[in-house]
Design an enzyme around this catalytic site. Structure first.
Site, PDB file in Angstrom:
ATOM      1  N   CYS A   7      66.459  69.778  -3.511  1.00  0.00           N
ATOM      2  CA  CYS A   7      67.460  68.711  -3.570  1.00  0.00           C
ATOM      3  C   CYS A   7      68.753  69.143  -4.255  1.00  0.00           C
ATOM      4  CB  CYS A   7      66.884  67.484  -4.271  1.00  0.00           C
ATOM      5  SG  CYS A   7      65.562  66.672  -3.348  1.00  0.00           S
ATOM      6  N   HIS A  60      72.918  63.043  -7.024  1.00  0.00           N
ATOM      7  CA  HIS A  60      71.869  63.136  -6.013  1.00  0.00           C
ATOM      8  C   HIS A  60      71.190  61.784  -5.868  1.00  0.00           C
ATOM      9  CE1 HIS A  60      68.482  64.351  -3.717  1.00  0.00           C
ATOM     10  NE2 HIS A  60      67.626  64.346  -4.725  1.00  0.00           N
ATOM     11  N   ASN A  92      66.452  59.356   0.090  1.00  0.00           N
ATOM     12  CA  ASN A  92      66.689  60.720  -0.406  1.00  0.00           C
ATOM     13  C   ASN A  92      66.660  61.678   0.779  1.00  0.00           C
ATOM     14  OD1 ASN A  92      66.624  63.254  -1.549  1.00  0.00           O
ATOM     15  ND2 ASN A  92      64.987  62.815  -3.004  1.00  0.00           N
TER      16      ASN A  92
END
Length: 337
Positions: free
Chosen positions: A116, A256, A286
């Site tokens: 990520c 994020h 996500n």
């Protein structure tokens, strides 16, 4: 000789048409819209569900839009780098597939993998190629088909993830704009808490690994949450302090999009109101390496030349960091073909 820096000159993005809602997920596993919204903050996510399409399809859509918006000639692209954990194949790279599909005859290309944090690492990597003076047009893409490694029988992880891609064009400038500072970190002790158990060289695919859902994201949520909050908050505060950024002159934080509670915690630590924080987790979930550029794609028309931005992310590894960017153009004047 004037100092060369890398500035972002355009953005392109793509999310699939299919919307997977919380109501639909609640028919797969024992959960509710209220539970998902309270714990994670995701209302819906986009899923690439057409057979035979992988991460490169979304990356190509994003990069093609980027090239149209920046009116870039395919022959002028020097380099393509893709951040992804869900490549179409173990090899070749997604970036090499893009070169073929987009007719980029003069570019070399490779993939990066930092989970990520992939796009965060990618920003600094792409900028370094520009700063070398050898490269004039670099396309960087964050793209992940997280649905391909999500276990839709696991109520703890399946509501989190979605699919998407977005791309930036990096070009040289001698002005004080662009990617100005970065702090990037790695701590390999994070391995046990966030990983995919099978599919690599340690545990190759077998009937056993497939039957036991070992090709999907494994996460110990509480531990990851704790590390993500402290590390993203600390590194964002650190890069703000060393660049003289305060709640008065910092225009945007781009965190994020992993969990709304993590985003809240980072904003609180930096004493920033949420209207200075880019948030689209409720619509996309996500998307791993795609979350940071997808935020910019969504918010581009709100950006003004000279805006101070901090990007921050946290991912498997553990990997994390923060990057200070001074935005290079008025977003509401960008062309969208």
């Amino acid at each position: 000789m004037e100092k060369i820096n890398a500035v972002i000159t355009g953005v392109g993005g793509y999310v699939p048409d299919y919307i997977l809602t919380n109501e639909e997920i609640s028919r797969m596993v024992d959960t509710t819209d209220e539970w998902i919204m309270t714990r994670i903050g995701v209302k819906e996510r986009r899923i690439l569900n057409e057979e035979g399409l992988g991460t490169s399809y979304m990356a190509r859509k994003a990069a093609k839009q980027l090239m149209q918006r920046t009116q870039s000639n395919p022959e002028d692209i020097d380099l393509v780098i893709v951040a992804t954990s869900t490549g179409d194949y173990i090899f070749p790279s997604v970036a090499s597939i893009l070169c073929d599909k987009l007719g980029l005859k003069n570019a070399f290309a490779f993939d990066m993998q930092a989970a990520c944090s992939g796009f965060l690492y990618l920003l600094e990597t792409g900028a370094s190629f520009i700063r070398s003076g050898k490269y004039k047009k670099v396309i960087i893409v964050g793209a992940d088909k997280m649905s391909s490694i999500t276990d839709y029988t696991d109520r703890a992880t399946c509501p989190i993830f979605g699919d998407g891609a977005a791309a930036f064009m990096l070009e040289p400038t001698t002005e004080e704009f662009g990617i100005l500072d970065s702090i990037l970190k790695t701590d390999g002790k994070g391995l046990p808490f966030l990983h995919m158990k099978a599919g690599g060289s340690v545990c190759p695919p077998s009937y056993f690994t497939v039957d036991n859902h070992m090709h999907c994201v494994y996460q110990e949520g509480r531990t990851v949450f704790k590390y993500a909050v402290s590390n993203m908050s600390d590194v964002s505060a650190q890069i703000a302090e060393r660049n003289g950024l305060t709640k008065e002159n910092l225009n945007w934080v781009i965190p994020h999009q992993a969990n709304m509670r993590i985003i809240d915690a980072v904003a609180h630590r930096m004493e920033l109101p949420l209207d200075k924080v880019m948030i689209n987790i409720q619509r996309y979930g996500n998307t791993s390496a795609a979350t940071l550029p997808l935020c910019i794609w969504d918010y581009e028309d709100k950006l003004k030349k000279g805006d101070n931005l901090i990007f921050t992310a946290f991912g498997a590894g553990f990997t994390w960091g923060a990057i200070y960017v001074k935005w290079g153009y008025d977003g509401n004047k960008s062309s969208d073909n």
